[in-house]
Design a protein around this motif. Sequence first.
Motif, short mmCIF file in Angstrom:
data_model
loop_
_atom_site.label_atom_id
_atom_site.label_comp_id
_atom_site.label_asym_id
_atom_site.label_seq_id
_atom_site.Cartn_x
_atom_site.Cartn_y
_atom_site.Cartn_z
N ARG A 1 -3.39 -0.07 -3.55
CA ARG A 1 -3.96 -0.53 -2.24
C ARG A 1 -3.86 -1.45 -1.91
NH1 ARG A 1 -4.50 3.67 1.73
NH2 ARG A 1 -4.25 5.58 0.51
N ASP B 1 -6.67 8.37 -0.94
CA ASP B 1 -6.10 8.31 1.09
C ASP B 1 -7.49 8.83 1.55
OD1 ASP B 1 -4.41 7.02 0.09
OD2 ASP B 1 -2.95 9.06 0.98
N THR C 1 1.06 -1.00 -0.09
CA THR C 1 0.20 -0.02 0.14
C THR C 1 0.80 1.66 -0.26
OG1 THR C 1 -1.65 -1.14 1.31
CG2 THR C 1 -1.39 1.26 1.34
N TYR D 1 -11.18 6.32 1.51
CA TYR D 1 -10.40 5.04 2.42
C TYR D 1 -10.46 5.07 3.61
CZ TYR D 1 -8.45 2.49 -1.93
OH TYR D 1 -8.70 1.79 -2.40
#
Length: 756
Positions: free
Chosen positions: A72, A104, A67, A107
């Motif tokens: 990812r 980012d 990651t 997530y």
Amino acid sequence: MNTFTKVIRLFIDGVCDETSADIVDARVRSIVDVVECQVFPSGLCTIQVAPNTQTTDTELRLLRHLTFDKYRAMYACDAESSHVSRIEILLIGVHKLNYHYVSDRLYQAIQGLVSCRFLNDDDNDDSRVELKYDSRKLSRFELLSMMHSLGYSAQIDQNESNFGSGIVVVQIRIEGMHCNSCVSNICATIEDLPGTLGIKLTFQESIATVTYDSRNLSLTQIVTEIEKLGFKAAIISDQHETEPSLFEVNNQNDFARTTQARKKQSDGIETCFIQVEGMTCTSCVDTIERNLSKVKGIHSVLVALLAQRAEVKYDPEHLLPSQIAGLIKDLGFRAQILDTATRGIDIINANIDGMTCASCVNKIERHIKSLSGVKSIDIALLTHRCRIKYDTSIIGPRDIIMQITNLGFPATLLSDDYKNDDLAKLQEKTTKKWRNTFLMSTLFGIPAMVVMLLFMFKWKDHDSVPQIRDGLSYENVIMFGLATPVQIICGRHFYVNAYRSLKHKSANMDVLIVMATTIAYAYSVLIIAVNIILKLDSPMTFFDVPPMLFLFVALGRWLENVVKGKTSQALKKLMSLQPLQGVLVKLDERGKIIEERVILAQLIQRGDLLKVVPGETVPTDGRIVDGTTTCDESLITGESMPVDKVVGAQVVGGTKNLVGSIIMQATHVGQETALKQIIKLVEDAQTSKAPIQELADKIAGVFVPFILIISFATWVIYVIIGYTAYDSLKKHSSVRIIFSVNVYKVVAKSLRTMYL
């Protein structure tokens, strides 16, 4: 493949071609335990590790190591299972350089997001994104709603396959709109819902035409959002039936979770109060609350319509009060940050029993001051009363009373009735004072006007008026007798007010009135005395000024206080509309009532859950968390038609609950409620000055000193001329000027004699 090695299958989000596959392949081979690996352009990655390694530790290390940048790593089973759904959207305003930052953030903020992959490599600001998410944890609607709450404008990609298969056009009749602000509020709310493609609504037709994607948004959710704004919505027609959402949102549970989350705020949260001008109805209130709630860093927003004030709880690490005020201004309202002295501070008066000495007082004061949110406490031992100032957002009156009672001193909250009685008595006394002053002025003022007119028309020349003796005419004697009682008796109120004003180094309207009447009366007495001494003809005097001026000013003051007295009656009627008590309830985890008790309305605190049955008065301002009903809000709006209320709708304290039983949560208590704000407006009208009087006082503050200076300078010049150049002036001046200068000459000679 070596049979003695262990195989780990991963999916690398971000791998889309041979180049990216080679980058990930090289990173995998850098790990010591990896024997062999193969990375496909589809993102699938097969890794062989040594047989003596701990599989779990190796998998976790691989997931962390792979990651990086835009890639990812996740388990292949998670990326390929049947419960992982896929959607393509357009992110408006996201540039290529921000892809890594946006992914980012998504997530971290969205639990259940499996994959986020940007599909276009050009410099266009509208980016196509492929999202994969766990349908067991969130639905399409929830996914897009979370993206909207993060500030991203997400739209369904129209190039996606079968895009048009879920498009629905529906017509909804909306009732309860009052102005175009309501229209704008509804349109903005519906447009913000993920899956809405368009809405058309006019105030005249009251019919909304909504186009939406049924795969992301249901018709029930649209109607619910409209009803949350306080409007009634009825479906007229739609083109085809929509599929029910996999995850139907329960409004009651959502609202309960929201309110509980607001209670669990971190210590870093601060509160600011902002004065908001330009709000006309509850639609404006909801516009501000809804838009500010979407901003990151703002935890809660409470807007009071009548108080024209917003209370915002925010995280100072993300934004400042000035930025919040700017956001409100962007919505079309005027906003100004309030001073800290007015920030949610309320005052209660309580009666404390059991105190016997100063030690008891000191014990209570020391304990109460130590409570968080209490600003000050003053206790009078002789009257057994206390006055407590506290922050309503931190502590409530019920907690304070309970703390005092727990110390062994039974405490009860005092009502505001005694204050209103004192205010009414004071107002009645003031009205009688000015009425008597007016009648006294009229008793002498009207005869003074009649006498003045009779002498004016009968004797055209003042010198021909019959005289009792030299320098004293019948007219002046009568006018002196009428002016003197008015000047002494009626003028005393003005003299007292003028003295108080001058004592504070200011000049108001009373100073102007006293100066005019005093000068007119004193000059008239002085000029008669001088003419009698000099045995001249009876002079022209100004005895008519005090009775007439006092008459008209007293009439104005009397009428002003009569109007204020009527507002006192209106105030009493408003006070009678205040609810006396409410039913405080406690709910279990399933929402069932486990405890009920009746408390005084003054002891209700923000966040309390209250039960209101049909026929009862709503105890305070709040929102409905359970149940539906109809309320009579004619107290606030003047509209006799009942208003339907659903979960999430606002209810106003003092209004009648007509039909259903509801559970509500208090949002505004004490002086912040709508009814209290109405009462405050009436009280302000009762104690404030008329605009014309305020203007006169402001002008008088500059005008009076200026006139005094000019008058004194004129008097000094006349005295000097009368003493030094009387003979020269006599040859070139009229009789009136000679007469005036003659008077000042006599005065100057008298002054010289006194000092010599």
